[in-house]
Scaffold this motif. Sequence first.
Motif, PDB file in Angstrom:
ATOM      1  N   TYR A 196       6.321   7.900   5.674  1.00  0.00           N
ATOM      2  CA  TYR A 196       7.413   6.942   5.475  1.00  0.00           C
ATOM      3  C   TYR A 196       7.247   6.191   4.164  1.00  0.00           C
ATOM      4  O   TYR A 196       8.218   6.011   3.410  1.00  0.00           O
ATOM      5  CB  TYR A 196       7.467   5.956   6.649  1.00  0.00           C
ATOM      6  N   VAL A 197       6.018   5.757   3.871  1.00  0.00           N
ATOM      7  CA  VAL A 197       5.765   5.034   2.620  1.00  0.00           C
ATOM      8  C   VAL A 197       6.066   5.927   1.421  1.00  0.00           C
ATOM      9  O   VAL A 197       6.696   5.485   0.447  1.00  0.00           O
ATOM     10  CB  VAL A 197       4.314   4.520   2.570  1.00  0.00           C
ATOM     11  N   ARG A 198       5.657   7.179   1.468  1.00  0.00           N
ATOM     12  CA  ARG A 198       5.927   8.095   0.349  1.00  0.00           C
ATOM     13  C   ARG A 198       7.432   8.296   0.155  1.00  0.00           C
ATOM     14  O   ARG A 198       7.916   8.349  -0.978  1.00  0.00           O
ATOM     15  CB  ARG A 198       5.262   9.451   0.610  1.00  0.00           C
ATOM     16  N   THR A 199       8.152   8.396   1.250  1.00  0.00           N
ATOM     17  CA  THR A 199       9.608   8.578   1.158  1.00  0.00           C
ATOM     18  C   THR A 199      10.258   7.375   0.495  1.00  0.00           C
ATOM     19  O   THR A 199      11.127   7.515  -0.376  1.00  0.00           O
ATOM     20  CB  THR A 199      10.207   8.783   2.564  1.00  0.00           C
ATOM     21  N   VAL A 200       9.843   6.175   0.900  1.00  0.00           N
ATOM     22  CA  VAL A 200      10.399   4.950   0.304  1.00  0.00           C
ATOM     23  C   VAL A 200      10.072   4.891  -1.183  1.00  0.00           C
ATOM     24  O   VAL A 200      10.919   4.525  -2.017  1.00  0.00           O
ATOM     25  CB  VAL A 200       9.852   3.706   1.029  1.00  0.00           C
ATOM     26  N   MET A 201       8.845   5.273  -1.538  1.00  0.00           N
ATOM     27  CA  MET A 201       8.433   5.240  -2.939  1.00  0.00           C
ATOM     28  C   MET A 201       9.304   6.138  -3.809  1.00  0.00           C
ATOM     29  O   MET A 201       9.618   5.806  -4.954  1.00  0.00           O
ATOM     30  CB  MET A 201       6.970   5.686  -3.061  1.00  0.00           C
ATOM     31  N   HIS A 202       9.730   7.263  -3.271  1.00  0.00           N
ATOM     32  CA  HIS A 202      10.447   8.257  -4.082  1.00  0.00           C
ATOM     33  C   HIS A 202      11.970   8.198  -3.939  1.00  0.00           C
ATOM     34  O   HIS A 202      12.682   8.629  -4.838  1.00  0.00           O
ATOM     35  CB  HIS A 202       9.952   9.657  -3.731  1.00  0.00           C
ATOM     36  N   THR A 203      12.454   7.682  -2.823  1.00  0.00           N
ATOM     37  CA  THR A 203      13.907   7.713  -2.616  1.00  0.00           C
ATOM     38  C   THR A 203      14.480   6.376  -2.135  1.00  0.00           C
ATOM     39  O   THR A 203      15.699   6.249  -2.025  1.00  0.00           O
ATOM     40  CB  THR A 203      14.288   8.792  -1.578  1.00  0.00           C
ATOM     41  N   GLY A 204      13.626   5.398  -1.834  1.00  0.00           N
ATOM     42  CA  GLY A 204      14.131   4.176  -1.227  1.00  0.00           C
ATOM     43  C   GLY A 204      14.162   2.986  -2.160  1.00  0.00           C
ATOM     44  O   GLY A 204      13.977   3.102  -3.371  1.00  0.00           O
ATOM     45  N   ASP A 205      14.390   1.820  -1.567  1.00  0.00           N
ATOM     46  CA  ASP A 205      14.480   0.586  -2.348  1.00  0.00           C
ATOM     47  C   ASP A 205      13.791  -0.567  -1.629  1.00  0.00           C
ATOM     48  O   ASP A 205      14.130  -1.725  -1.834  1.00  0.00           O
ATOM     49  CB  ASP A 205      15.945   0.228  -2.603  1.00  0.00           C
ATOM     50  N   LYS A 206      12.791  -0.232  -0.774  1.00  0.00           N
ATOM     51  CA  LYS A 206      12.161  -1.257   0.051  1.00  0.00           C
ATOM     52  C   LYS A 206      10.792  -1.652  -0.486  1.00  0.00           C
ATOM     53  O   LYS A 206      10.058  -0.828  -1.011  1.00  0.00           O
ATOM     54  CB  LYS A 206      12.019  -0.755   1.491  1.00  0.00           C
ATOM     55  N   GLY A 207      10.474  -2.935  -0.289  1.00  0.00           N
ATOM     56  CA  GLY A 207       9.163  -3.443  -0.652  1.00  0.00           C
ATOM     57  C   GLY A 207       8.221  -3.435   0.533  1.00  0.00           C
ATOM     58  O   GLY A 207       8.624  -3.118   1.665  1.00  0.00           O
ATOM     59  N   PRO A 208       6.957  -3.778   0.320  1.00  0.00           N
ATOM     60  CA  PRO A 208       5.943  -3.714   1.366  1.00  0.00           C
ATOM     61  C   PRO A 208       6.271  -4.495   2.632  1.00  0.00           C
ATOM     62  O   PRO A 208       5.977  -4.039   3.739  1.00  0.00           O
ATOM     63  CB  PRO A 208       4.699  -4.281   0.676  1.00  0.00           C
ATOM     64  N   ARG A 209       6.871  -5.671   2.501  1.00  0.00           N
ATOM     65  CA  ARG A 209       7.127  -6.491   3.682  1.00  0.00           C
ATOM     66  C   ARG A 209       8.128  -5.813   4.628  1.00  0.00           C
ATOM     67  O   ARG A 209       7.922  -5.800   5.854  1.00  0.00           O
ATOM     68  CB  ARG A 209       7.639  -7.872   3.270  1.00  0.00           C
ATOM     69  N   VAL A 210       9.182  -5.245   4.083  1.00  0.00           N
ATOM     70  CA  VAL A 210      10.181  -4.559   4.919  1.00  0.00           C
ATOM     71  C   VAL A 210       9.595  -3.276   5.499  1.00  0.00           C
ATOM     72  O   VAL A 210       9.869  -2.923   6.648  1.00  0.00           O
ATOM     73  CB  VAL A 210      11.459  -4.272   4.099  1.00  0.00           C
ATOM     74  N   ILE A 211       8.779  -2.589   4.725  1.00  0.00           N
ATOM     75  CA  ILE A 211       8.112  -1.385   5.231  1.00  0.00           C
ATOM     76  C   ILE A 211       7.223  -1.736   6.418  1.00  0.00           C
ATOM     77  O   ILE A 211       7.229  -1.055   7.447  1.00  0.00           O
ATOM     78  CB  ILE A 211       7.278  -0.713   4.122  1.00  0.00           C
ATOM     79  N   ARG A 212       6.449  -2.803   6.266  1.00  0.00           N
ATOM     80  CA  ARG A 212       5.562  -3.225   7.361  1.00  0.00           C
ATOM     81  C   ARG A 212       6.367  -3.546   8.616  1.00  0.00           C
ATOM     82  O   ARG A 212       5.995  -3.155   9.733  1.00  0.00           O
ATOM     83  CB  ARG A 212       4.743  -4.447   6.933  1.00  0.00           C
ATOM     84  N   GLN A 213       7.467  -4.247   8.434  1.00  0.00           N
ATOM     85  CA  GLN A 213       8.307  -4.604   9.579  1.00  0.00           C
ATOM     86  C   GLN A 213       8.850  -3.350  10.266  1.00  0.00           C
ATOM     87  O   GLN A 213       8.857  -3.254  11.503  1.00  0.00           O
ATOM     88  CB  GLN A 213       9.465  -5.494   9.101  1.00  0.00           C
ATOM     89  N   HIS A 214       9.295  -2.379   9.482  1.00  0.00           N
ATOM     90  CA  HIS A 214       9.829  -1.128  10.042  1.00  0.00           C
ATOM     91  C   HIS A 214       8.752  -0.398  10.837  1.00  0.00           C
ATOM     92  O   HIS A 214       9.003   0.054  11.970  1.00  0.00           O
ATOM     93  CB  HIS A 214      10.341  -0.233   8.910  1.00  0.00           C
TER      94      HIS A 214
END
Length: 266
Positions: free
Chosen positions: A115-133
């Motif tokens: 999930y983190v790799r996907t966000v890094m390459h195609t998303g627009d989310k920062g660490p806090r939102v990733i952690r919440q997800h």
Amino acid sequence: MAVITMIEAQKRSGRYNVYVDGEYAFPVSESVLIDFSLFKGMEVDKELEAQLVDADNVAKAYNRALDYLSKQLRTEKEVRDKLADLEVPPETIDLTLQKLRELVLVDDAHYAASYVRTVMHTGDKGPRVIRQHLRQKGVGEKGIDDALTLYTPEERLAVGTAVAEKLAKRYHRQAFGTQQQKIRQGLLTRGFDNDDASKMLATLDLKPDVDQQHDLLVKQGEKLWHRYRTLSHSERQYKTKQALYRKGFNLDDISAWLADLGESAD
């Protein structure tokens, strides 16, 4: 002791009916048939029959889980919730998840990293939102922490700056102060922290368009000046100045515009 007298294939592929002492006793999946080496003439006591029924329940739950997992990666919590929705008993869910873990078909650490790799390459989310997800998906804190190590400061800066550029285009017709404020707020809302947002804004190196900002100030100022027309001159001037400042215009520019109206900016 009871004896298996017939094993009959169902119309449904991979399913079999087991007859004991000439009467239908219970169904089993092909995997259970193989795992327990069932055959015609085999003796079956109540204990073995209970084991076969339990194993078949797990096999059915396992196949349902595989269908669910075939569409995308899932966490253990998602699989557990799905099987619970299908009214699979909790003890059967536990055994099913144990089997899935053994076969590495569910792996929360792998899910989090992916999930983190996907966000890094195609998303627009920062660490806090990733952690919440990931928390909502049931991933443990250690798994989240490990996955977020992949999201290096350099990667965050690249992703966040791309987000900031889009926000800058969206708000380019607003007062420069408001534009910067909304870009920062957009970054914070997407899960970047304040320090990261500052670096991203600095990377953009935004400069106000002097002519555009003047036109915006005049347009907004004239509306406000008209709105406060019933007030005294000093109160009208104060209210207009205050409102324009809140909208993000530069205080010196506001004072200069008011002076051009022939009003004192003091």
